[in-house]
Motif scaffolding. Structure first.
Motif, PDB file in Angstrom:
ATOM      1  N   LYS A 154      -8.806 -37.225  -5.910  1.00 24.50           N
ATOM      2  CA  LYS A 154      -8.386 -36.481  -7.095  1.00 24.50           C
ATOM      3  C   LYS A 154      -7.840 -35.124  -6.652  1.00 24.50           C
ATOM      4  CE  LYS A 154      -9.714 -39.409 -10.284  1.00 24.50           C
ATOM      5  NZ  LYS A 154     -10.731 -39.094 -11.283  1.00 24.50           N
ATOM      6  N   PHE A 155      -6.782 -34.655  -7.338  1.00 24.88           N
ATOM      7  CA  PHE A 155      -6.214 -33.335  -7.060  1.00 24.88           C
ATOM      8  C   PHE A 155      -6.585 -32.412  -8.207  1.00 24.88           C
ATOM      9  CE2 PHE A 155      -2.910 -30.058  -7.005  1.00 24.88           C
ATOM     10  CZ  PHE A 155      -2.849 -29.744  -5.651  1.00 24.88           C
ATOM     11  N   VAL A 156      -7.322 -31.351  -7.911  1.00 26.11           N
ATOM     12  CA  VAL A 156      -7.784 -30.392  -8.909  1.00 26.11           C
ATOM     13  C   VAL A 156      -6.802 -29.227  -8.954  1.00 26.11           C
ATOM     14  CG1 VAL A 156      -9.636 -28.852  -9.633  1.00 26.11           C
ATOM     15  CG2 VAL A 156     -10.176 -31.048  -8.559  1.00 26.11           C
ATOM     16  N   ILE A 157      -6.201 -28.973 -10.118  1.00 25.15           N
ATOM     17  CA  ILE A 157      -5.240 -27.875 -10.279  1.00 25.15           C
ATOM     18  C   ILE A 157      -6.005 -26.571 -10.507  1.00 25.15           C
ATOM     19  CG2 ILE A 157      -3.276 -27.027 -11.612  1.00 25.15           C
ATOM     20  CD1 ILE A 157      -2.767 -29.934 -12.468  1.00 25.15           C
ATOM     21  N   VAL A 158      -5.581 -25.525  -9.813  1.00 23.14           N
ATOM     22  CA  VAL A 158      -6.254 -24.224  -9.884  1.00 23.14           C
ATOM     23  C   VAL A 158      -5.396 -23.239 -10.662  1.00 23.14           C
ATOM     24  CG1 VAL A 158      -7.112 -22.262  -8.526  1.00 23.14           C
ATOM     25  CG2 VAL A 158      -7.480 -24.600  -7.715  1.00 23.14           C
ATOM     26  N   ASN A 159      -6.033 -22.439 -11.506  1.00 20.36           N
ATOM     27  CA  ASN A 159      -5.360 -21.335 -12.180  1.00 20.36           C
ATOM     28  C   ASN A 159      -4.934 -20.325 -11.115  1.00 20.36           C
ATOM     29  OD1 ASN A 159      -4.602 -19.054 -13.604  1.00 20.36           O
ATOM     30  ND2 ASN A 159      -6.581 -18.738 -14.603  1.00 20.36           N
ATOM     31  N   PRO A 160      -3.629 -20.095 -10.925  1.00 23.78           N
ATOM     32  CA  PRO A 160      -3.185 -19.206  -9.836  1.00 23.78           C
ATOM     33  C   PRO A 160      -3.582 -17.750 -10.031  1.00 23.78           C
ATOM     34  CG  PRO A 160      -1.325 -19.873 -11.211  1.00 23.78           C
ATOM     35  CD  PRO A 160      -2.494 -20.698 -11.648  1.00 23.78           C
ATOM     36  N   ARG A 161      -4.191 -17.431 -11.157  1.00 24.20           N
ATOM     37  CA  ARG A 161      -4.740 -16.070 -11.312  1.00 24.20           C
ATOM     38  C   ARG A 161      -5.884 -15.840 -10.339  1.00 24.20           C
ATOM     39  NH1 ARG A 161      -5.869 -11.757 -10.964  1.00 24.20           N
ATOM     40  NH2 ARG A 161      -5.926 -10.043 -12.470  1.00 24.20           N
ATOM     41  N   TYR A 162      -6.483 -16.942  -9.869  1.00 23.76           N
ATOM     42  CA  TYR A 162      -7.563 -16.867  -8.892  1.00 23.76           C
ATOM     43  C   TYR A 162      -7.037 -17.213  -7.501  1.00 23.76           C
ATOM     44  CZ  TYR A 162     -11.232 -16.612 -12.479  1.00 23.76           C
ATOM     45  OH  TYR A 162     -12.036 -16.211 -13.508  1.00 23.76           O
ATOM     46  N   ILE A 190      -1.984 -28.008  -0.443  1.00 17.66           N
ATOM     47  CA  ILE A 190      -2.438 -27.392  -1.694  1.00 17.66           C
ATOM     48  C   ILE A 190      -1.389 -27.425  -2.800  1.00 17.66           C
ATOM     49  CG2 ILE A 190      -3.940 -25.836  -0.382  1.00 17.66           C
ATOM     50  CD1 ILE A 190      -1.974 -23.555  -1.309  1.00 17.66           C
ATOM     51  N   VAL A 191      -0.233 -28.020  -2.581  1.00 20.56           N
ATOM     52  CA  VAL A 191       0.814 -28.054  -3.601  1.00 20.56           C
ATOM     53  C   VAL A 191       1.120 -29.500  -3.968  1.00 20.56           C
ATOM     54  CG1 VAL A 191       3.191 -27.433  -4.205  1.00 20.56           C
ATOM     55  CG2 VAL A 191       1.816 -25.882  -2.779  1.00 20.56           C
ATOM     56  N   LEU A 192       1.107 -29.791  -5.261  1.00 22.26           N
ATOM     57  CA  LEU A 192       1.453 -31.118  -5.769  1.00 22.26           C
ATOM     58  C   LEU A 192       2.181 -30.940  -7.100  1.00 22.26           C
ATOM     59  CD1 LEU A 192       1.178 -34.212  -5.326  1.00 22.26           C
ATOM     60  CD2 LEU A 192      -0.921 -34.111  -6.702  1.00 22.26           C
ATOM     61  N   ASN A 193       3.381 -31.511  -7.204  1.00 23.47           N
ATOM     62  CA  ASN A 193       4.215 -31.337  -8.402  1.00 23.47           C
ATOM     63  C   ASN A 193       4.445 -29.856  -8.716  1.00 23.47           C
ATOM     64  OD1 ASN A 193       4.276 -34.088  -8.612  1.00 23.47           O
ATOM     65  ND2 ASN A 193       2.954 -34.212 -10.423  1.00 23.47           N
ATOM     66  N   TYR A 194       4.491 -29.041  -7.661  1.00 23.90           N
ATOM     67  CA  TYR A 194       4.712 -27.598  -7.751  1.00 23.90           C
ATOM     68  C   TYR A 194       3.516 -26.847  -8.349  1.00 23.90           C
ATOM     69  CZ  TYR A 194       9.523 -28.695  -6.561  1.00 23.90           C
ATOM     70  OH  TYR A 194      10.646 -29.158  -5.918  1.00 23.90           O
ATOM     71  N   TYR A 195       2.405 -27.518  -8.533  1.00 25.65           N
ATOM     72  CA  TYR A 195       1.160 -26.866  -8.925  1.00 25.65           C
ATOM     73  C   TYR A 195       0.296 -26.679  -7.688  1.00 25.65           C
ATOM     74  CZ  TYR A 195       2.245 -27.806 -13.824  1.00 25.65           C
ATOM     75  OH  TYR A 195       2.841 -27.838 -15.067  1.00 25.65           O
ATOM     76  N   VAL A 196      -0.500 -25.597  -7.689  1.00 25.91           N
ATOM     77  CA  VAL A 196      -1.393 -25.350  -6.564  1.00 25.91           C
ATOM     78  C   VAL A 196      -2.788 -25.850  -6.907  1.00 25.91           C
ATOM     79  CG1 VAL A 196      -0.109 -23.397  -5.650  1.00 25.91           C
ATOM     80  CG2 VAL A 196      -1.866 -22.996  -7.382  1.00 25.91           C
ATOM     81  N   GLY A 197      -3.491 -26.330  -5.889  1.00 21.04           N
ATOM     82  CA  GLY A 197      -4.839 -26.846  -6.075  1.00 21.04           C
ATOM     83  C   GLY A 197      -5.359 -27.454  -4.784  1.00 21.04           C
ATOM     84  N   PHE A 198      -6.260 -28.399  -4.904  1.00 22.31           N
ATOM     85  CA  PHE A 198      -6.860 -29.001  -3.717  1.00 22.31           C
ATOM     86  C   PHE A 198      -7.273 -30.446  -4.028  1.00 22.31           C
ATOM     87  CE2 PHE A 198     -10.019 -26.625  -6.096  1.00 22.31           C
ATOM     88  CZ  PHE A 198     -11.058 -27.532  -6.248  1.00 22.31           C
ATOM     89  N   TRP A 199      -7.323 -31.249  -2.979  1.00 18.49           N
ATOM     90  CA  TRP A 199      -7.751 -32.636  -3.074  1.00 18.49           C
ATOM     91  C   TRP A 199      -9.259 -32.746  -2.876  1.00 18.49           C
ATOM     92  CZ3 TRP A 199      -4.690 -36.631  -4.521  1.00 18.49           C
ATOM     93  CH2 TRP A 199      -3.301 -36.463  -4.454  1.00 18.49           C
ATOM     94  N   ILE A 200      -9.877 -33.682  -3.597  1.00 19.70           N
ATOM     95  CA  ILE A 200     -11.259 -34.073  -3.331  1.00 19.70           C
ATOM     96  C   ILE A 200     -11.241 -35.578  -3.038  1.00 19.70           C
ATOM     97  CG2 ILE A 200     -13.627 -34.183  -4.156  1.00 19.70           C
ATOM     98  CD1 ILE A 200     -13.167 -31.922  -5.949  1.00 19.70           C
ATOM     99  N   MET A 201     -11.753 -35.944  -1.880  1.00 19.92           N
ATOM    100  CA  MET A 201     -11.764 -37.342  -1.471  1.00 19.92           C
ATOM    101  C   MET A 201     -12.843 -38.129  -2.227  1.00 19.92           C
ATOM    102  SD  MET A 201      -9.294 -37.483   0.659  1.00 19.92           S
ATOM    103  CE  MET A 201      -8.470 -36.221  -0.332  1.00 19.92           C
ATOM    104  N   PRO A 202     -12.772 -39.451  -2.201  1.00 19.51           N
ATOM    105  CA  PRO A 202     -13.788 -40.260  -2.895  1.00 19.51           C
ATOM    106  C   PRO A 202     -15.204 -39.935  -2.421  1.00 19.51           C
ATOM    107  CG  PRO A 202     -11.941 -41.612  -2.197  1.00 19.51           C
ATOM    108  CD  PRO A 202     -11.740 -40.276  -1.581  1.00 19.51           C
TER     109      PRO A 202
END
Length: 355
Positions: free
Chosen positions: A67-75, A107-119
């Motif tokens: 799963k890719f968790v999108i992060v609010n770039p304010r943080y 950390i970038v997917l579909n131009y959004y920043v975030g991170f992956w979590i593996m199963p």
């Protein structure tokens, strides 16, 4: 000295050996613009407030696929995994906020920043609002029956303060404007778990978070051009218009259902004690009103899930919404008498029983 306009008069301080010819005019409050175009607001007594947040959050993915968790770039964020390259930091350069990614391929997917979590992976992520891009709070104005009848300009020289300007009141029927007391100048924002982490995915669970919140209060006239971090020009920290200020503050962020502790410095009193000590005059007889409508002094702040940019003056303090495990009466309040600046910090901790 030339005669000033009728609405102004000179506050003259006798200082031996000081020449008005060498003086320079300084308007109160002074400018607070430590990083070029990026400015920090302050209230009518020159108090600014900036907040930083540092949280370590543990999450788990219970699904059988990543799963890719999108992060609010304010943080800013950093994933504590492998080489630590899964991160994003922000900096203010020439008044513009720049975001600097670590490994953009991770950390970038579909131009959004975030991170992956593996199963079935459990991972710790640091979320931070740093002093490079702090959370800026608009402090509330100090209310007085004298209105703007206060010092607005100071003439100073290298040898000290030599004179100044005070705004007069037009009414001569008013000799005094009440008693100075520490009014609350900020309003807390409530942080709920479901708004902090609106994951919209039942397979991603928040197990716990721990962190620290810091609030820096600066007397802008005492520090005309302070800096938040990094290199500071010592000449910016002059003694210009360095007057005492008296006010009260509470915590900037209230974490619902979490433990808040380790207040540094220790708070002066609870909000209930503050109301009992400083708001008793509400029950007494009201002073006569002047020809101009004077502000009511009883309303302090509203506890809500939205930060207020100002204060609605009311007959009694109102709190919405109610917090089930944190009564507003127990909110900490600091009574502060200062010239330069002060920092207040506290820790926060939340745990779940599992998933």
């Amino acid at each position: 000295m030339k005669r000033l306009a009728a609405a102004l008069f000179i506050l003259f301080l006798v200082i031996s050996g000081v020449s008005f010819a060498a003086a320079e005019t300084y308007t109160i409050p002074g400018s607070y613009n430590p990083t070029g175009a990026y400015s920090i607001p302050y209230n009518n007594i020159g108090i600014s407030e900036v907040v930083t947040v540092d949280l370590n959050v543990t999450l788990v993915n219970t699904a059988q696929y990543p799963k890719f968790v999108i992060v609010n770039p304010r943080y800013d964020f950093k994933v504590y995994r492998l080489d630590g390259s899964e991160n994003l930091t922000s900096k203010i350069l020439d008044g513009q906020i720049y975001h600097v990614p670590g490994n953009e391929n991770k950390i970038v997917l579909n131009y959004y920043v975030g991170f992956w979590i593996m199963p079935y992976e459990t991972v710790m992520v640091n979320f931070k609002i740093s002093d490079q891009n702090p959370y800026v709070v608009q402090t509330m104005d100090y209310k007085s029956l004298c209105g703007n009848g206060k010092i607005t300009q100071v003439d100073y020289s290298s040898n000290g303060t030599v004179g100044g300007v005070i705004q007069e009141l037009p009414q001569i029927s008013v000799l005094t404007c009440g008693v100075m007391y520490p009014q609350l100048i900020n309003s807390p924002q409530v942080m709920y778990l479901n708004t902090m982490f609106p994951l919209m995915d039942s397979s991603i669970k928040v197990i716990k978070y721990d962190g620290v919140v810091r609030m820096k209060l600066t007397n802008v006239p005492g520090n005309p051009q302070p800096c938040l971090s990094g290199y500071c020009d010592e000449k910016a920290f002059g003694e210009k218009a360095n007057f005492w200020t008296l006010f009260a503050v509470t915590v900037p962020l209230v974490f619902s259902n979490a433990e808040m502790y380790d207040y540094t410095p220790k708070y002066t009193m609870t909000f209930k004690e503050y109301m009992d000590q400083y708001m008793n005059f509400n029950k007494a007889s009201k002073p006569p009103q002047t020809s101009n409508s004077a502000p009511k002094l009883s309303g302090m702040f509203t506890l809500s899930n939205k930060l207020l940019s100002g204060v609605t003056i009311a007959s009694t303090p109102q709190f919405k919404p109610k917090l089930p495990e944190k009564s507003e009466d127990n909110l900490p309040v600091w009574v502060i008498l200062m010239k330069g600046e002060v920092e207040i910090s506290y820790r926060v901790s939340w745990r779940t029983g599992g998933w």
